[in-house]
Design an enzyme around this catalytic site. Structure first.
Site, PDB file in Angstrom:
ATOM      1  N   HIS A 130      22.466 -61.579   4.386  1.00 42.28           N
ATOM      2  CA  HIS A 130      22.364 -63.087   4.623  1.00 42.28           C
ATOM      3  C   HIS A 130      21.767 -63.556   6.077  1.00 42.28           C
ATOM      4  CE1 HIS A 130      24.643 -64.436   0.844  1.00 42.28           C
ATOM      5  NE2 HIS A 130      24.295 -63.470   0.595  1.00 42.28           N
ATOM      6  N   HIS A 152      23.735 -54.614  -4.977  1.00 46.50           N
ATOM      7  CA  HIS A 152      25.067 -54.594  -5.673  1.00 46.50           C
ATOM      8  C   HIS A 152      25.524 -53.149  -6.348  1.00 46.50           C
ATOM      9  CE1 HIS A 152      23.577 -58.866  -7.175  1.00 46.50           C
ATOM     10  NE2 HIS A 152      24.063 -58.938  -5.851  1.00 46.50           N
TER      11      HIS A 152
END
Length: 735
Positions: A101, A269
């Site tokens: 992020h 993920h």
């Protein structure tokens, strides 16, 4: 009654209500919302930097024992804190998200965002909904930052911890480069979108979308406050194919192709889980809106303990794989090993679960029992979209290919805004130079000395090329630079190559005239077999000749400083599609503004100046000087407010401020300046030109250069600003 009835006007402004309103709360922008914002030209002033003048972060970073730093980080990842316990006893997945992020705000259109300055510490990023609970991740890292202090910036640490996390969980990364110096205030020149509400959907007013879900440039994220896409699907609609459209568009705007996109989604993920254990209405204010007693932390959660198994962040709940702290192929095993059905998390978010959801379980974050695995709508796009599915199945069948693709894509994600490899620091920098780094071969052998430069300059002056032609070509070469992601610039001379050679702003016909002449001078010089000069240097040197010619026309004998050392890139070293995003849609310095530009011309001038790293005075003197020389796009006379075009003087400033001229808008974007007494048209100009008389701040600067005693200063300041632009990408001279 007397105490309670006391009004603010009669009370003490410190102890009573008068102290509750921040000073300056009603800013000029409130009263005049259309006022030109010049703040981007004074952003991150040295007055804000606590490190002081002379601090060299690159020098300090090189002193680090990186093995010791990484060992300390690895230990920190497994040192679970009661105030924010680590899922599965390992902060690795949280730190991967932190790094992702930090880097993931980057967008190619203007090169802004990204990890290069550590601005995730500041608003708005520290309080974006998509960055929920990353405030805790940074606090967990404080002991590392505290220990290494000035030698390890937050910007570098936020990326390094992601690499260490991956490595500590069994993945081999491609490499790491340091060199990201921190800034000390938010980057307010970044346009994050028009919305006034977090997570506003595309059907609301002030939408970021045009017809057909056409996302407006320069944006890349799909909603205000998200890094990439909505994991639940577009606007929360759980449609995997519609999600695939968003993913492809958004990741392309962040410089990723389909293969890189699948690698990043699947690789990221493979680790960790999403958090949506309880009612999202029980989650408190973000850090910037939280009470002072929270000490900069936000999202205080009133559901049960509010942490660990009770955490709520995105609202989606659960891990992707049964092994959330281990690198393996389980993401694809799970994705293709089940049929999936839509469900909702305890927080009410759309997500997907296996039809046989009792058969594939993951450990609970605190080790007590097991929980079902899940996929988001964005994950389902990796299976449902035909192109993504083909890549995903290929990766599933070829683990080594997947690992290499993820390693390279992660490296690109986390280093994309650092510029050329010459800026990379540390022993973990890969030796392989990659096409997205815009490689430029360094010139070999001795560089041209002063006598040789004088010889070359005389040859340029004898060609008959005008000062304006020489200046325009050099400006076009150098002004492609973007300080946001350190791309573009004169080094490499990519103005000779596609796509830059064909950009309208660069006047391709003029390039076809000027570049062969300069090339022949360089070839003749290099053909003697001694010292060599590159075309990149030749173009800049010739631009300096143009400036000197124009100064002499105005009676000023000057020398434009020149430092050789630029290299020439080849067409094979230039990714046409990647480089094409650098094409300016507006360049007020050349008085060029395409009809499809994003904002008003004056705003785009400030934006361009900010990308060139210029201050308001530097922007002002460059515009005035370039107009005096006549270096406008296509040689247009608009804004050339002088009777002696080609002479570097302060005539532009005198005439733009003159009360003898009355300006009126014509039917086009051009304004006419008429003599106040006779009514005769004297000049034509654009809004960019007239802003130096209409904007109070810029007028104040223009008045300095218009003064009777200021022409020599104006010429000197122009030369200094010119050299700055020509050397913006000379990272061998500065960082």
């Amino acid at each position: 009654m007397m105490d309670g009835a006391q009004t603010n006007s009669g009370g003490c402004p410190v102890m009573h209500g008068g102290g509750s309103r921040p000073m300056g709360a009603t800013a000029n922008q409130h009263w005049w919302p259309n006022q030109l914002n010049l703040k981007p030209l004074s952003a991150n002033s040295e007055k804000l930097d606590p490190m002081g003048e002379g601090f060299d972060y690159a020098e300090e970073f090189q002193k680090l024992d990186m093995a010791a730093v990484k060992a300390d980080i690895a230990n920190c990842l497994k040192d679970s804190q009661d105030w924010w316990p680590a899922d599965y006893g390992h902060y690795g997945p949280l730190m991967i998200r932190l790094a992702w992020h930090s880097a993931g705000t980057y967008r190619t259109y203007d090169g802004r965002g990204g990890a290069g300055t550590g601005t995730q510490r500041f608003a708005p990023l520290n309080s974006w909904p998509d960055n929920g609970n990353l405030d805790k991740a940074r606090r967990i890292l404080w002991p590392i930052k505290e220990k290494y202090g000035k030698s390890l910036s937050w910007a570098d640490l936020l990326i390094l911890v992601g690499n260490v996390a991956l490595e500590d969980m069994g993945f081999e990364t491609f490499g790491f480069a340091g060199g990201r110096a921190d800034v000390w205030e938010p980057e307010e020149d970044i346009y994050w979108g028009p919305e006034t509400e977090w997570l506003a959907t595309s059907d609301m007013e002030n939408t970021r979308y045009g017809e057909g879900r056409d996302l407006h440039n320069p944006l890349a994220a799909v909603q205000m406050g998200l890094i990439y896409v909505n994991p639940q699907g577009p606007d929360g609609n759980p449609d995997p194919l519609a999600s695939a459209f968003d993913i492809r568009d958004t990741f392309a705007r962040m410089a990723m192709n389909d293969e890189e996109t699948v690698a990043l989604v699947a690789g990221g993920h493979t680790f960790g889980k999403a958090h949506g254990a309880g009612d999202p209405d029980l989650v408190g204010a973000e850090p910037e809106g939280a009470d002072v007693a929270e000490m900069g932390l936000g999202w205080k959660n009133g559901f049960e303990s509010g942490k660990g198994v009770h955490s709520t962040t995105s609202g989606v709940e659960g891990p992707w794989t049964p092994t959330p702290t281990q690198w393996d192929m389980s993401y694809f095993d799970v994705l293709f090993g089940h049929e999936w059905e839509l469900t909702k998390s305890p927080a009410g978010a759309h997500q997907w679960r296996p039809v046989d959801h009792e058969n594939d379980q993951a450990p609970q974050v605190d080790g007590n029992g097991t929980v079902p695995i899940m996929m988001t709508t964005a994950d389902m796009a990796m299976r449902m979209d035909p192109a993504y599915e083909k890549i995903s199945r290929d990766f599933h069948a070829n683990p080594d290919k997947f690992a290499d693709a993820f390693a390279r894509a992660w490296y690109k994600l986390t280093h994309r805004d650092m510029g050329p490899i010459q800026r990379y620091l540390g022993n973990d920098v890969p030796s392989e130079e990659l096409l997205w780094q815009d490689p430029v071969p360094m010139p070999q052998g001795p560089q041209v000395n002063d006598d040789e430069q004088a010889e070359l300059k005389a040859a340029v002056a004898a060609t008959g090329l005008t000062a304006a032609e020489l200046v325009r070509v050099a400006w076009g070469s150098a002004a492609s630079y973007r300080d946001s992601d350190k791309r573009g610039g004169a080094n490499g001379a990519r103005i000779r190559l596609q796509p830059a050679r064909g950009w309208t702003v660069n006047n391709p016909e003029e390039l076809d005239k000027v570049l062969p002449v300069l090339d022949s001078i360089a070839d003749a010089f290099n053909g003697r077999g001694g010292t060599q000069i590159t075309m990149a240097d030749m173009i800049v040197l010739a631009g300096g000749v143009g400036v000197e010619m124009a100064a002499r026309e105005a009676g000023h004998n000057i020398h434009v400083p020149f430092t050789p050392g630029r290299g020439d890139a080849t067409q094979e070293q230039t990714d046409v599609d990647s480089y094409d995003v650098l094409e300016p849609t507006s360049d007020g310095f050349r008085n060029y503004h395409a009809t499809f530009s994003l904002r008003e011309p004056a705003e785009m001038l400030v934006d361009k100046a900010a990308l060139l790293g210029l201050t308001a005075p530097e922007m002002t003197v460059l515009v005035g000087g370039l107009r005096a020389i006549g270096a406008t796009h296509g040689g247009a006379r608009h804004g050339v407010l002088t009777e002696t075009p080609g002479a570097l003087n302060n005539a532009f400033f005198k005439n733009v401020l003159s009360m003898d001229t009355v300006w009126n808008q014509t039917d086009s974007a051009i304004l006419e300046g008429k003599d106040r007494a006779s009514g005769q048209v004297k000049w034509t100009a654009t809004i960019v030109d007239l802003v130096f008389g209409s904007n109070s701040q810029l007028r104040a600067v223009a008045e300095v250069y218009a003064s009777a005693d200021a022409e020599a200063k104006m010429v000197d300041d122009f030369v200094a600003a010119w050299v700055k632009v020509m050397e913006n990408d000379r990272f061998d001279l500065h960082r």
